[in-house]
Write a protein that holds these residues in place. Structure first.
Motif, short mmCIF file in Angstrom:
data_model
loop_
_atom_site.label_atom_id
_atom_site.label_comp_id
_atom_site.label_asym_id
_atom_site.label_seq_id
_atom_site.Cartn_x
_atom_site.Cartn_y
_atom_site.Cartn_z
N LEU A 40 0.82 -1.20 0.00
CA LEU A 40 0.00 0.00 0.00
C LEU A 40 0.86 1.26 0.00
O LEU A 40 0.72 2.12 -0.84
CB LEU A 40 -0.93 0.00 1.21
CG LEU A 40 -1.88 1.17 1.34
CD1 LEU A 40 -2.89 1.17 0.19
CD2 LEU A 40 -2.62 1.10 2.67
N LYS A 41 1.78 1.33 0.95
CA LYS A 41 2.61 2.53 1.09
C LYS A 41 3.87 2.16 1.85
O LYS A 41 3.81 1.41 2.82
CB LYS A 41 1.82 3.60 1.85
CG LYS A 41 2.55 4.90 2.03
CD LYS A 41 1.69 5.89 2.77
CE LYS A 41 2.44 7.22 2.92
NZ LYS A 41 1.65 8.20 3.63
N GLY A 42 5.00 2.70 1.38
CA GLY A 42 6.25 2.43 2.08
C GLY A 42 7.45 2.86 1.27
O GLY A 42 7.38 3.82 0.51
N THR A 43 8.52 2.10 1.40
CA THR A 43 9.77 2.39 0.71
C THR A 43 10.20 1.19 -0.10
O THR A 43 10.25 0.07 0.41
CB THR A 43 10.88 2.75 1.73
OG1 THR A 43 10.43 3.84 2.54
CG2 THR A 43 12.16 3.13 1.03
N MET A 44 10.51 1.43 -1.38
CA MET A 44 11.02 0.40 -2.27
C MET A 44 12.55 0.53 -2.34
O MET A 44 13.08 1.63 -2.23
CB MET A 44 10.48 0.57 -3.70
CG MET A 44 9.00 0.34 -3.84
SD MET A 44 8.50 -1.39 -3.77
CE MET A 44 9.32 -2.09 -5.17
#
Length: 85
Positions: A68-72
């Protein structure tokens, strides 16, 4: 004081549901570490790992098994950049 603690616990349970922390492996290698719901679906905070390098490639929030949301990160766990579905 006791009432406040009880309310805090109830609110935490309501927000997180019945999640548990797990480590998921594929061919003996760690692929996911984090929260899952009662059906074993990724739900909440967690980390995805590259199966070849063992490095974190995503760290963030999952809903219904999807990022959903975060850091790649790249496959070597470097070059962080924001991710949002």
């Amino acid at each position: 004081m006791r009432l406040a603690l009880t309310i805090a616990i109830i609110c935490t349970i309501a927000l997180t549901g019945c999640q548990k922390e797990v480590k998921q492996y594929q061919n003996g290698k760690l692929v996911y570490e984090g929260a899952v719901d009662n059906n074993g679906v990724r739900e909440g905070t967690g980390k995805l790992y590259d199966t070849q390098t063992g490095k974190v490639v995503f760290e963030g929030l999952f809903r219904n098994g999807l990022m959903l949301k975060g850091t790649m990160y790249d496959k070597n766990g470097e070059n962080p950049h924001p991710y949002q579905e």
